[in-house]
Each structure stands twice: as C-alpha cells, then as structure tokens.
Design a protein around this motif. Sequence first.
Motif, PDB file in Angstrom:
ATOM      1  N   GLY A 224     120.875 101.630 110.654  1.00  0.00           N
ATOM      2  CA  GLY A 224     122.236 101.192 110.905  1.00  0.00           C
ATOM      3  C   GLY A 224     122.344  99.687 110.998  1.00  0.00           C
ATOM      4  O   GLY A 224     121.617  99.048 111.757  1.00  0.00           O
ATOM      5  N   TRP A 225     123.261  99.121 110.214  1.00  0.00           N
ATOM      6  CA  TRP A 225     123.473  97.679 110.187  1.00  0.00           C
ATOM      7  C   TRP A 225     124.748  97.321 110.942  1.00  0.00           C
ATOM      8  O   TRP A 225     125.796  97.936 110.750  1.00  0.00           O
ATOM      9  N   SER A 226     124.656  96.330 111.820  1.00  0.00           N
ATOM     10  CA  SER A 226     125.814  95.711 112.445  1.00  0.00           C
ATOM     11  C   SER A 226     126.647  96.748 113.209  1.00  0.00           C
ATOM     12  O   SER A 226     126.170  97.360 114.155  1.00  0.00           O
ATOM     13  N   TYR A 227     127.909  96.970 112.802  1.00  0.00           N
ATOM     14  CA  TYR A 227     128.783  97.914 113.483  1.00  0.00           C
ATOM     15  C   TYR A 227     128.182  99.314 113.526  1.00  0.00           C
ATOM     16  O   TYR A 227     128.494 100.095 114.429  1.00  0.00           O
ATOM     17  N   ALA A 228     127.319  99.635 112.576  1.00  0.00           N
ATOM     18  CA  ALA A 228     126.719 100.973 112.545  1.00  0.00           C
ATOM     19  C   ALA A 228     125.844 101.237 113.765  1.00  0.00           C
ATOM     20  O   ALA A 228     125.526 102.388 114.055  1.00  0.00           O
ATOM     21  N   GLY A 229     125.449 100.175 114.486  1.00  0.00           N
ATOM     22  CA  GLY A 229     124.762 100.407 115.744  1.00  0.00           C
ATOM     23  C   GLY A 229     125.621 101.220 116.696  1.00  0.00           C
ATOM     24  O   GLY A 229     125.123 102.070 117.445  1.00  0.00           O
ATOM     25  N   ARG A 230     126.927 100.967 116.672  1.00  0.00           N
ATOM     26  CA  ARG A 230     127.842 101.769 117.489  1.00  0.00           C
ATOM     27  C   ARG A 230     127.892 103.212 116.995  1.00  0.00           C
ATOM     28  O   ARG A 230     127.959 104.153 117.794  1.00  0.00           O
ATOM     29  N   ILE A 231     127.884 103.380 115.687  1.00  0.00           N
ATOM     30  CA  ILE A 231     127.959 104.731 115.135  1.00  0.00           C
ATOM     31  C   ILE A 231     126.696 105.519 115.487  1.00  0.00           C
ATOM     32  O   ILE A 231     126.760 106.712 115.806  1.00  0.00           O
ATOM     33  N   ILE A 232     125.552 104.856 115.466  1.00  0.00           N
ATOM     34  CA  ILE A 232     124.328 105.505 115.926  1.00  0.00           C
ATOM     35  C   ILE A 232     124.476 105.903 117.392  1.00  0.00           C
ATOM     36  O   ILE A 232     124.106 107.017 117.795  1.00  0.00           O
TER      37      ILE A 232
ATOM     38  N   LEU B  19     123.486 103.447 107.041  1.00  0.00           N
ATOM     39  CA  LEU B  19     124.864 103.275 107.497  1.00  0.00           C
ATOM     40  C   LEU B  19     125.205 101.784 107.474  1.00  0.00           C
ATOM     41  O   LEU B  19     124.495 100.980 108.070  1.00  0.00           O
ATOM     42  N   HIS B  20     126.286 101.429 106.813  1.00  0.00           N
ATOM     43  CA  HIS B  20     126.650 100.017 106.661  1.00  0.00           C
ATOM     44  C   HIS B  20     127.515  99.539 107.818  1.00  0.00           C
ATOM     45  O   HIS B  20     127.846 100.286 108.748  1.00  0.00           O
ATOM     46  N   GLY B  21     127.913  98.267 107.743  1.00  0.00           N
ATOM     47  CA  GLY B  21     128.672  97.642 108.812  1.00  0.00           C
ATOM     48  C   GLY B  21     130.167  97.600 108.568  1.00  0.00           C
ATOM     49  O   GLY B  21     130.701  98.191 107.615  1.00  0.00           O
ATOM     50  N   PHE B  22     130.848  96.856 109.437  1.00  0.00           N
ATOM     51  CA  PHE B  22     132.305  96.701 109.453  1.00  0.00           C
ATOM     52  C   PHE B  22     132.815  96.211 108.102  1.00  0.00           C
ATOM     53  O   PHE B  22     132.419  95.134 107.632  1.00  0.00           O
ATOM     54  N   ALA B  23     133.690  97.009 107.465  1.00  0.00           N
ATOM     55  CA  ALA B  23     134.344  96.667 106.195  1.00  0.00           C
ATOM     56  C   ALA B  23     133.388  96.580 105.013  1.00  0.00           C
ATOM     57  O   ALA B  23     133.768  96.100 103.949  1.00  0.00           O
ATOM     58  N   GLN B  24     132.162  97.067 105.161  1.00  0.00           N
ATOM     59  CA  GLN B  24     131.203  96.984 104.067  1.00  0.00           C
ATOM     60  C   GLN B  24     131.213  98.296 103.260  1.00  0.00           C
ATOM     61  O   GLN B  24     132.220  98.990 103.225  1.00  0.00           O
ATOM     62  N   ALA B  25     130.113  98.635 102.611  1.00  0.00           N
ATOM     63  CA  ALA B  25     130.047  99.850 101.799  1.00  0.00           C
ATOM     64  C   ALA B  25     128.588 100.201 101.553  1.00  0.00           C
ATOM     65  O   ALA B  25     127.681  99.414 101.866  1.00  0.00           O
ATOM     66  N   ALA B  26     128.364 101.372 100.979  1.00  0.00           N
ATOM     67  CA  ALA B  26     127.003 101.790 100.649  1.00  0.00           C
ATOM     68  C   ALA B  26     126.299 100.766  99.770  1.00  0.00           C
ATOM     69  O   ALA B  26     125.077 100.604  99.829  1.00  0.00           O
TER      70      ALA B  26
END
Length: 319
Positions: free
Chosen positions: A143-151, A72-79
């Motif tokens: 999970g990278w960066s913002y994806a910590g929230r998604i986790i 899972l990528h971060g804010f405004a990023q992509a796969a």
Amino acid sequence: MNQHPASRRHVVGLGAAAIGFAPLPVATAKAQQVPAMVETAAYTPRFVSSPDGVRLATYEFGNPQGPAILFLHGFAQAALSWDRQLRNPELSREFRMVAIDLRGHGMSAKPEGDAFYKPGQVWADDVRSVIAELGLRRPVLVGWSYAGRIIGDYLTAHGAAALAGINYVDASSSLGDPAFLGPDVGLLGPQAMLAPGVEGFIDGTIRFLRACFARQPEPADFQTMLAFNMLAPHYVRSGLAGRPARYEDVLKSLRLPVLVSHGEKDRILATPMARFTAATVPGARLSLYPDSGHAPFWEEPDRYNHELTEFVRQVQVTR
C-alpha cells in the motif's frame, strides 16, 4: 532518468487507454479493438464487484502460479502507478501481481456520495472482494500513501488471517502527530488537489504530483500520471478527505511480516510516519531511501523491486 523494462512507450500507451482514447480489453472477443501498445502489455483485466455494488477495475500481471502480491495506490492515483513493478521481468517471472484502480479512481466506478468513500468498511470490503474473487492465496499487500489507511481499514474489519505480509510504502498509518506530515501535505487540500474550478483543479494536481517526487519523472511519464490523476473527480477526492486514521491498535496486534519502505525526501508524509509504523508493528523492518521522495518504487525501482522480491520470498518461507 534511466530507462527500465517498462518503457515510457508502454506507460503512455496504457495511459491513453485509461483516459478513453481506446477501451481497455474486457473480453477476448474485443481484443481486436485494443491498440498494439496495450495488446503487448501481457496483463489480464477484470472487474470485481464490492458488496455495495461498486465495480473495481483490477489488472493481473506475471506468473499466475506464483505467490500473490496485491498493489494498492494512493490518493487520486491509479493501478498504473505501479508500472515499474507490474512490468518488471524478474517480478513477472516469479510472482502473481494484481493492481486495483480503487473505487472512484482510474477505470473503476465513481459513484457520488460520501457513503461510498467515508466509511472504512467500504474500503475494507473492496480489498476482501478482490482477494476472494480473484482467488489470491494469502497475498502480500502493498500500500502506497493513502492506501496505508485502506490497509488499516481492512485489518480493522477483517483481520490479517488472509494475508502473508504487508509492505507500507510512504504510507499513512496514523494522523496522531503533526511530525508525521511533510511540508507539502497541504497540497491535498483546497489549495491544490481540492481546488475549485477547472483551472485550479488542474494546476493543483500538477503541483501535488511534482511534490511527490524528489527525482522528477520524464515528461511523457508525468503526462500519463497527470492523465490518470484527473480521472479522480473532485467529489471523490473530497470523499477521501477527512477520514479518521486510528489504526494503532491493529498495528500493535499484527503478527505477520511487515516491511516499511519510505523516501527520506518525502514532502507529503515525513519519515517519522514510517518510523512510527515500524516501531508500532512487532518485528517490522524499516527500509529508508535517502534520495527518494514520496514514491521510491518509481524513483528507485531497481532497489525497491529487489527488496520487494526478497520480502515476498521471505514471507513464503516463514508463513
């Protein structure tokens, strides 16, 4: 920067496809439409629908019979952020790797309205939908960066039973302490990533991307990163902003292997964030990268890939 198996040519080729110069392959019948650089990527693209109807672009690499890793990528990023993992020969031989363009990002759908981005439930359901529809058997969630929230959203809504382990990479797990935030975290706001107007939007995105790296990407790599960052519209970025991050209780209740990876030169999320995550999750392991910024998986891919490999192997033995 040293060259790695994922050549810049492949990165730029796939990046060009992502921004619309050529369609990503969605079916065998369309294979002749795909540029040569994308044809040799050896990945399987597929769209998955979340319960609220948002179509999520997913990309599968590696050994279809191997243990699964979901990135899972971060804010405004992509796969594409995970290129140095997804195209790594050693990882590809051993693991089934899937990366998502999060809703509002990359080639995924970008509906308008805060209802598609503010509630934690929608992010939790996205992750569950990908795991279920692709048949990922107890994946390791990275999970990278913002994806910590998604986790955190996923764990809150669905628990950890479907996971084998979690790797937090310079990831947000709480907003409870100003010490968790780096000196450039303000670039996520109106002065950069949420700047009004086209020029401010572009300039702000460039500034934020530069701040993500202690070791700056080569020009071709940076160009591709900028391209896929610009695929996240202003309303999507605004929708991600301001969401609560109250995940301490779910972190304390975790009873599965957790690896916390963090660059000590991170100017977005400071090292105390990683130390908090590792201290809150029972038995979590902390791995610090003294020479990396916000993206150690890109800046030090050899070390990161080795540690990810060892972590996933360990998870298979202990689960």
